[in-house]
Design a protein around this motif. Structure first.
Motif, mmCIF file in Angstrom:
data_model
loop_
_atom_site.group_PDB
_atom_site.id
_atom_site.type_symbol
_atom_site.label_atom_id
_atom_site.label_comp_id
_atom_site.label_asym_id
_atom_site.label_seq_id
_atom_site.Cartn_x
_atom_site.Cartn_y
_atom_site.Cartn_z
ATOM 1 N N VAL A 186 -37.606 -20.473 0.911
ATOM 2 C CA VAL A 186 -37.311 -21.564 -0.031
ATOM 3 C C VAL A 186 -35.886 -21.436 -0.562
ATOM 4 N N ASN A 187 -35.378 -20.218 -0.609
ATOM 5 C CA ASN A 187 -33.980 -20.015 -0.989
ATOM 6 C C ASN A 187 -33.034 -20.346 0.159
ATOM 7 N N LEU A 188 -33.403 -19.975 1.369
ATOM 8 C CA LEU A 188 -32.580 -20.316 2.530
ATOM 9 C C LEU A 188 -32.478 -21.826 2.698
ATOM 10 N N SER A 189 -33.517 -22.550 2.282
ATOM 11 C CA SER A 189 -33.487 -24.006 2.330
ATOM 12 C C SER A 189 -32.378 -24.560 1.444
ATOM 13 N N ASP A 190 -32.240 -23.997 0.244
ATOM 14 C CA ASP A 190 -31.153 -24.415 -0.649
ATOM 15 C C ASP A 190 -29.791 -24.158 -0.020
ATOM 16 N N LEU A 191 -29.622 -22.985 0.584
ATOM 17 C CA LEU A 191 -28.345 -22.658 1.210
ATOM 18 C C LEU A 191 -28.069 -23.595 2.388
ATOM 19 N N ALA A 192 -29.107 -23.900 3.170
ATOM 20 C CA ALA A 192 -28.928 -24.800 4.308
ATOM 21 C C ALA A 192 -28.430 -26.169 3.851
ATOM 22 N N ALA A 193 -28.967 -26.657 2.735
ATOM 23 C CA ALA A 193 -28.553 -27.962 2.221
ATOM 24 C C ALA A 193 -27.140 -27.947 1.652
ATOM 25 N N LYS A 194 -26.619 -26.768 1.377
ATOM 26 C CA LYS A 194 -25.238 -26.640 0.912
ATOM 27 C C LYS A 194 -24.260 -26.417 2.063
ATOM 28 N N GLY A 195 -24.800 -26.277 3.285
ATOM 29 C CA GLY A 195 -23.946 -25.988 4.425
ATOM 30 C C GLY A 195 -23.470 -24.554 4.457
ATOM 31 N N ALA A 196 -24.238 -23.645 3.819
ATOM 32 C CA ALA A 196 -23.820 -22.249 3.679
ATOM 33 C C ALA A 196 -24.580 -21.349 4.649
ATOM 34 N N ARG A 197 -23.912 -20.320 5.136
ATOM 35 C CA ARG A 197 -24.518 -19.335 6.024
ATOM 36 C C ARG A 197 -25.078 -18.190 5.181
ATOM 37 N N PRO A 198 -26.392 -17.937 5.212
ATOM 38 C CA PRO A 198 -26.960 -16.851 4.402
ATOM 39 C C PRO A 198 -26.555 -15.487 4.946
ATOM 40 N N PHE B 257 -28.972 -25.850 11.567
ATOM 41 C CA PHE B 257 -28.429 -27.207 11.503
ATOM 42 C C PHE B 257 -27.581 -27.400 10.259
ATOM 43 N N GLY B 258 -27.998 -26.797 9.136
ATOM 44 C CA GLY B 258 -27.248 -26.952 7.901
ATOM 45 C C GLY B 258 -25.795 -26.545 8.023
ATOM 46 N N LEU B 259 -25.505 -25.596 8.899
ATOM 47 C CA LEU B 259 -24.125 -25.147 9.082
ATOM 48 C C LEU B 259 -23.244 -26.233 9.672
#
Length: 336
Positions: free
Chosen positions: A80-92, A212-214
């Motif tokens: 659920v946290n990685l989802s937030d990062l994906a929507a920001k275009g961020a690489r965890p 995909f978020g990236l």
């Protein structure tokens, strides 16, 4: 990973020091984590990038069932946290973990929980940096703070949708809510065992489109992860952007499993659009970017569907095939 003031054992077995050493130190593979032997971690800056930070907490009985498999609880808490990062275009790249454990927690539960984290660390190329462990007389609580990197100035925000933009969403909508409905009821409707398993899995272990978020920085104008419900979350984008978002019900992507459970009428579509816990990405983009978005989706093997448009006005409206507004039964999940 810090030690709390209380040094109570878990279910009369390992102390928290033992838990950290045996279960969580092996997960702290990043150089700045120091194998959890210090009171803080160190993050090396990456030239040309900014740090993106998000946090979410899951509570037993609220965000998952206490009897859910512990490895799946761990994965959901991380994802659920990685989802937030994906929507920001961020690489965890790293995360912090806080565990608030009931005193009755068994060692076997913790072993499985740590295994779930280890599997997802490998899948998403992320490592534990530290955190905290404590005990409680209340429900099990898992809190994760995830860290990602995005090109400096490239982090996507809710604000940015422009008049004339198209609206897209990844994956399918409503599956998690369908899984939750199945777990709460004994009747699976017209679903097959495989369909029921798919929906329940969507609730217990979401699959955020991290890869995909990236691709979204430079293509999307605004983005948000779908956690509280598609309509509710796009409402945040509309408000932050000072615009109106129109969603075409006929375009909403729903799985065959959800259609079998809830049907295919407008009421079922509205129910899916108002449901939460999907952990997909809803985003807006200029019309000229659509072909590049679909190409990026193909490379990431991610389903992306155009579902609407942005126009002048305010709020979010779900439309039927004749362009008439549909009243959604649920406006989305709220914590209070």
């Amino acid at each position: 990973m810090t030690r709390s003031a209380s040094r109570a054992t878990v279910a009369g077995r390992l102390s928290e020091f033992d838990l950290i050493e045996e279960l969580f130190a092996p997960l702290a593979t990043a150089p700045g984590a120091f194998r959890l032997k210090d009171d803080a971690a160190q993050i090396a800056p990456l030239r040309g990038h900014g740090l993106v930070v998000t946090t979410d907490a899951l509570v037993a009985g609220v965000d998952f069932f206490a009897a859910d498999p512990p490895a799946q609880v761990a994965k959901k808490a991380l994802r659920v946290n990685l989802s937030d990062l994906a929507a920001k275009g961020a690489r965890p790249f790293a995360y912090l973990l806080t565990l608030i454990l009931p005193r009755s927690t068994k060692q076997a539960w913790l072993n499985a929980f740590a295994r779930g984290l280890r599997e997802d660390q490998s899948r998403f190329a992320i490592a534990l940096l530290g955190g905290d462990i404590s005990s409680t007389e209340g429900p099990l609580t898992v809190s994760i703070t995830a860290l990602g990197r995005a090109p400096r100035g490239g982090m996507l925000r809710r604000r940015g949708a422009r008049i004339g933009d198209l609206v897209f969403v990844t994956g399918t909508i409503g599956d998690s809510a369908g899984g939750l409905a199945l777990l709460r009821a004994s009747d699976g409707g017209g679903t097959s065992p495989a369909q029921r398993r798919r929906l329940i899995q969507a609730y217990r272990v979401p699959t955020p489109p991290v890869r995909f978020g990236l691709s979204l920085p430079g293509l999307a104008s605004a983005a948000i992860d779908v956690s509280d419900g598609l309509l509710a979350d796009l409402g945040h984008v509309a408000e932050a952007s000072g615009a109106r978002i129109l969603i075409e019900a006929a375009r909403l992507p729903r799985s065959g499993a959800l259609r079998a459970l809830w049907g295919d009428g407008l009421r079922a579509v509205a129910r899916a659009a108002g449901a939460g816990d999907d952990y997909q990405i809803a985003f807006t983009a200029p019309r000229r970017a659509e072909s590049k978005i679909l190409a990026a989706a193909a490379r990431a093997q991610t389903r992306v569907t155009r579902i609407g448009r942005v126009e002048k006005g305010s709020g979010v409206t779900l439309l039927d095939d004749k362009g008439r507004p549909i009243g959604a039964r649920h406006a989305g999940f709220t914590h209070f």
